[in-house]
Enzyme design. Structure first.
Site, short mmCIF file in Angstrom:
data_model
loop_
_atom_site.label_atom_id
_atom_site.label_comp_id
_atom_site.label_asym_id
_atom_site.label_seq_id
_atom_site.Cartn_x
_atom_site.Cartn_y
_atom_site.Cartn_z
N HIS A 17 5.42 -19.00 -29.58
CA HIS A 17 6.34 -20.12 -29.35
C HIS A 17 5.53 -21.26 -28.77
O HIS A 17 4.56 -21.04 -28.04
CB HIS A 17 7.45 -19.71 -28.39
N LEU A 18 5.95 -22.45 -29.11
CA LEU A 18 5.26 -23.65 -28.64
C LEU A 18 6.10 -24.24 -27.51
O LEU A 18 7.29 -24.51 -27.69
CB LEU A 18 5.13 -24.61 -29.82
P1 AMP Z 1 5.34 -17.61 -22.24
O1 AMP Z 1 4.81 -17.49 -20.86
O2 AMP Z 1 4.54 -18.59 -23.05
O3 AMP Z 1 5.51 -16.28 -22.93
O4 AMP Z 1 6.76 -18.29 -22.08
C1 AMP Z 1 7.97 -17.63 -22.23
C2 AMP Z 1 9.02 -18.61 -21.81
O5 AMP Z 1 10.28 -18.14 -22.23
C3 AMP Z 1 9.10 -18.81 -20.28
O6 AMP Z 1 8.86 -20.18 -19.97
C4 AMP Z 1 10.53 -18.38 -19.95
O7 AMP Z 1 11.12 -19.18 -18.94
C5 AMP Z 1 11.24 -18.53 -21.29
N1 AMP Z 1 12.41 -17.68 -21.48
C6 AMP Z 1 12.52 -16.37 -21.22
N2 AMP Z 1 13.76 -15.93 -21.54
C7 AMP Z 1 14.43 -17.00 -22.02
C8 AMP Z 1 15.76 -17.21 -22.52
N3 AMP Z 1 16.67 -16.21 -22.58
N4 AMP Z 1 16.11 -18.45 -22.93
C9 AMP Z 1 15.23 -19.47 -22.86
N5 AMP Z 1 13.96 -19.34 -22.41
C10 AMP Z 1 13.57 -18.13 -21.99
#
Ligand code: AMP
Length: 103
Positions: A96-97
């Site tokens: 994801h970006l």
């Molecule tokens: P990463 O550290 O790049 O894997 O980022 C994952 C991101 O997903 C984090 O910034 C979380 O706050 C976000 N995240 C986790 N669960 C959810 C959710 N249910 N809805 C929206 N964002 C989420």
């Protein structure tokens, strides 16, 4: 199954700011900036290191989408980033970006 897969399959409800056949855009649940969006491809690829050459157009599509949204939202500048593996804070293993903006 990752949280993004659950969001993509509507198992977890989420407001989609944008959607097309290749990706969705949602707000990060724990924003690190005034605007913090996530551009999530519908194809599940755990990390950037798992990309194949066939995925390169998909990755460019994610960039096209953030730029399109930034223009529509009048964000003159922003930061976008991919986290890769835990050492660089990747928590969700579905690429994801992140798109972040502060006034
Ligand atoms: P990463 O550290 O790049 O894997 O980022 C994952 C991101 O997903 C984090 O910034 C979380 O706050 C976000 N995240 C986790 N669960 C959810 C959710 N249910 N809805 C929206 N964002 C989420």
């Amino acid at each position: 199954m990752t949280v993004f897969w659950k969001i993509l399959s509507w198992e977890i409800p989420s407001k989609r700011l944008y959607e097309d056949d290749k990706c969705i855009v949602i707000n990060d649940i724990n924003p690190k900036a005034q605007i913090h969006m996530l551009i999530i491809p519908k194809k599940e690829i755990p990390t950037i290191f798992d990309m194949t050459e066939d995925d390169t157009s998909l990755i460019w599509h994610l960039h096209f989408v953030w730029a399109k949204m930034a223009k529509e939202m009048w964000l003159e500048w922003c930061k976008m980033t991919f986290h890769v593996w835990e050492k660089w804070w990747q928590e969700v293993f579905h690429i994801h970006l992140h798109v972040l903006w502060n006034k």
